[in-house]
Design a protein around this motif. Structure first.
Motif, PDB file in Angstrom:
ATOM      1  N   LEU A 180       0.800  -1.230   0.000  1.00 45.47           N
ATOM      2  CA  LEU A 180       0.000   0.000   0.000  1.00 45.47           C
ATOM      3  C   LEU A 180       0.836   1.285   0.000  1.00 45.47           C
ATOM      4  O   LEU A 180       0.488   2.244  -0.695  1.00 45.47           O
ATOM      5  CB  LEU A 180      -0.984  -0.008   1.171  1.00 45.47           C
ATOM      6  CG  LEU A 180      -2.047  -1.125   1.114  1.00 45.47           C
ATOM      7  CD1 LEU A 180      -2.993  -1.026   2.306  1.00 45.47           C
ATOM      8  CD2 LEU A 180      -2.830  -1.075  -0.191  1.00 45.47           C
TER       9      LEU A 180
ATOM     10  N   GLN B 172      -8.941  -4.224   6.424  1.00 45.27           N
ATOM     11  CA  GLN B 172      -9.641  -2.940   6.544  1.00 45.27           C
ATOM     12  C   GLN B 172      -8.825  -1.971   7.395  1.00 45.27           C
ATOM     13  O   GLN B 172      -8.733  -0.771   7.074  1.00 45.27           O
ATOM     14  CB  GLN B 172     -11.021  -3.157   7.156  1.00 45.27           C
ATOM     15  CG  GLN B 172     -11.912  -1.908   7.095  1.00 45.27           C
ATOM     16  CD  GLN B 172     -12.315  -1.563   5.674  1.00 45.27           C
ATOM     17  OE1 GLN B 172     -13.019  -2.320   5.014  1.00 45.27           O
ATOM     18  NE2 GLN B 172     -11.865  -0.399   5.198  1.00 45.27           N
TER      19      GLN B 172
ATOM     20  N   ALA C 163      -6.012  -0.684   5.216  1.00 45.14           N
ATOM     21  CA  ALA C 163      -6.516   0.284   4.244  1.00 45.14           C
ATOM     22  C   ALA C 163      -6.683   1.653   4.889  1.00 45.14           C
ATOM     23  O   ALA C 163      -6.293   2.684   4.327  1.00 45.14           O
ATOM     24  CB  ALA C 163      -7.834  -0.197   3.652  1.00 45.14           C
TER      25      ALA C 163
ATOM     26  N   CYS D 223      -6.486   4.245   2.013  1.00 48.78           N
ATOM     27  CA  CYS D 223      -7.040   3.559   0.846  1.00 48.78           C
ATOM     28  C   CYS D 223      -8.484   3.133   1.101  1.00 48.78           C
ATOM     29  O   CYS D 223      -8.893   2.945   2.251  1.00 48.78           O
ATOM     30  CB  CYS D 223      -6.217   2.309   0.523  1.00 48.78           C
ATOM     31  SG  CYS D 223      -4.531   2.638  -0.036  1.00 48.78           S
ATOM     32  N   ASP D 224      -9.224   2.970   0.034  1.00 52.05           N
ATOM     33  CA  ASP D 224     -10.529   2.334   0.103  1.00 52.05           C
ATOM     34  C   ASP D 224     -10.347   0.841  -0.164  1.00 52.05           C
ATOM     35  O   ASP D 224      -9.447   0.445  -0.919  1.00 52.05           O
ATOM     36  CB  ASP D 224     -11.483   2.927  -0.935  1.00 52.05           C
ATOM     37  CG  ASP D 224     -11.907   4.338  -0.578  1.00 52.05           C
ATOM     38  OD1 ASP D 224     -12.036   4.632   0.622  1.00 52.05           O
ATOM     39  OD2 ASP D 224     -12.085   5.149  -1.507  1.00 52.05           O
ATOM     40  N   LEU D 225     -11.195   0.031   0.437  1.00 56.20           N
ATOM     41  CA  LEU D 225     -11.106  -1.415   0.277  1.00 56.20           C
ATOM     42  C   LEU D 225     -12.442  -1.976  -0.207  1.00 56.20           C
ATOM     43  O   LEU D 225     -13.482  -1.740   0.414  1.00 56.20           O
ATOM     44  CB  LEU D 225     -10.732  -2.090   1.604  1.00 56.20           C
ATOM     45  CG  LEU D 225     -10.778  -3.631   1.612  1.00 56.20           C
ATOM     46  CD1 LEU D 225      -9.770  -4.212   0.626  1.00 56.20           C
ATOM     47  CD2 LEU D 225     -10.532  -4.171   3.019  1.00 56.20           C
TER      48      LEU D 225
ATOM     49  N   PHE E 230      -7.723  -2.766  -3.138  1.00 57.58           N
ATOM     50  CA  PHE E 230      -7.413  -1.505  -2.477  1.00 57.58           C
ATOM     51  C   PHE E 230      -7.228  -0.426  -3.544  1.00 57.58           C
ATOM     52  O   PHE E 230      -6.561  -0.656  -4.557  1.00 57.58           O
ATOM     53  CB  PHE E 230      -6.113  -1.614  -1.681  1.00 57.58           C
ATOM     54  CG  PHE E 230      -6.125  -2.616  -0.561  1.00 57.58           C
ATOM     55  CD1 PHE E 230      -6.306  -2.218   0.746  1.00 57.58           C
ATOM     56  CD2 PHE E 230      -5.928  -3.966  -0.828  1.00 57.58           C
ATOM     57  CE1 PHE E 230      -6.309  -3.147   1.785  1.00 57.58           C
ATOM     58  CE2 PHE E 230      -5.916  -4.904   0.195  1.00 57.58           C
ATOM     59  CZ  PHE E 230      -6.116  -4.479   1.499  1.00 57.58           C
TER      60      PHE E 230
END
Length: 331
Positions: A253, A282, A285, A290-292, A324
């Protein structure tokens, strides 16, 4: 003709012998493709059941030898194939018969070399149903949201090269990298990539320190089964096999470019209805902004593993997709 047996696992990749092996394996894939070879690799449990049904059988076809990993008598299959296997150093003699140390399987019209059954060696190169599902996931995601021109793509733990090769074929002008801790896997990935007409940058290492820069797309298909033998290609570590996936996420990430994506294909052990892997991913993220997007691709795989003591409190193992995306992509 007399042949000297070569242990492919001990061949130096950059040596003359390695070059001869590479040429022989490329010629083998070309020959098999031209002659319509086809084999789909099942799970190890299915493979074992089929071989038990055929107990004592000697290989009579190329699929027997390079698909089902059956021993065979010299001359039983195409002599061109047998000679190329000798030249590649991947034939071993046992009890008066020969056995190939590699298998060849089809995935999306492309042939891939990987390790013969059983994959018990420390540096085995695994390929199976997960490879097919992983490639479908990548294909679906890149069709939904194609990579921009000039993208940089990274496949962590590339193994036989499936993820990197599929992504490269869908993003033809991308710069594609593959990493693995297994030098033997990298040598096989290189052969598979060359046979597919794909240019990969392959890096040996246990982390991303030797791969520089940010990436627009990162891929990973880590092991997720608890392996009592602790084989790196198979053992997912703690969290009932989810630990390696979480570690990979935390490594990947921070290396995403703005609006980059990380496609993680793995498995999650569900205990009493709880998915602890999802919760851990989660958290990762959120930590990295980040979005998951998380979903189950198959609710129940490798059910035979639940017979092991380490899975005493697990009710099923699900195959999951965790996508992600950098939040900048939604701005």
């Amino acid at each position: 003709m007399m042949h000297a047996l070569v242990d492919i696992d001990k061949v130096e990749v950059r040596s003359g012998t390695g070059k001869q092996r590479d040429a022989a394996l490329l010629a083998l894939l070309d020959h098999l493709t031209t002659n319509g070879y086809d084999f789909v690799t099942p799970t190890p449990a299915t493979q074992a059941r089929v071989l038990e049904r055929w107990k004592g059988r000697t290989g009579r076809s190329v699929r027997d030898v390079l698909g089902w990993s059956l021993p065979f008598v010299s001359g039983a299959v195409d002599t061109n194939i047998e000679e190329l296997l000798w030249q590649a150093g991947v034939l071993v003699e046992e009890e008066g018969r020969l056995r190939s140390r590699i298998r060849v399987s089809r995935l999306k019209r492309q042939l891939f070399i990987h390790s013969a059954y059983p994959t018990s060696a420390e540096d085995a190169v695994f390929f199976g149903p997960d490879s097919y599902r992983f490639s479908d996931l990548i294909e679906g995601e890149l069709q939904r949201l194609p990579c921009a021109p000039g993208s940089r793509i990274l496949d962590i733990g590339t193994g036989s090269g499936v993820g990197a090769i599929i992504a490269s074929r869908l993003a033809t002008d991308a710069e594609v990298f593959g990493t693995d801790i297994n030098r033997h896997a990298l040598s096989i990935a290189r052969i598979n990539a060359r046979a597919a007409g794909v240019d990969l940058h392959l890096v040996e290492g246990s982390n991303l320190a030797d791969v520089q820069g940010a990436f627009d797309l990162i891929l990973a298909n880590p092991p997720y089964i608890i392996d009592p033998s602790k084989r790196a290609y198979r053992d997912g570590g703690g969290m009932h096999g989810g630990e390696v996936a979480v570690d990979m996420a935390r490594a990947a990430l921070p290396r995403l470019s703005e609006a980059g994506r990380f496609i993680l294909y793995t498995g999650s052990a569900i205990a009493e209805g709880r998915d602890s892997l999802r919760a851990a991913l989660q958290d990762a993220a959120g930590e990295y902004g980040c979005d998951l997007s998380y979903r189950e691709l198959d609710p129940d795989v490798f059910g035979e593993e639940l017979e092991q003591p380490a899975y005493a409190d697990v009710e099923r193992i699900a195959v999951v997709a965790a996508i992600f995306s950098d939040r900048a992509s939604h701005a």
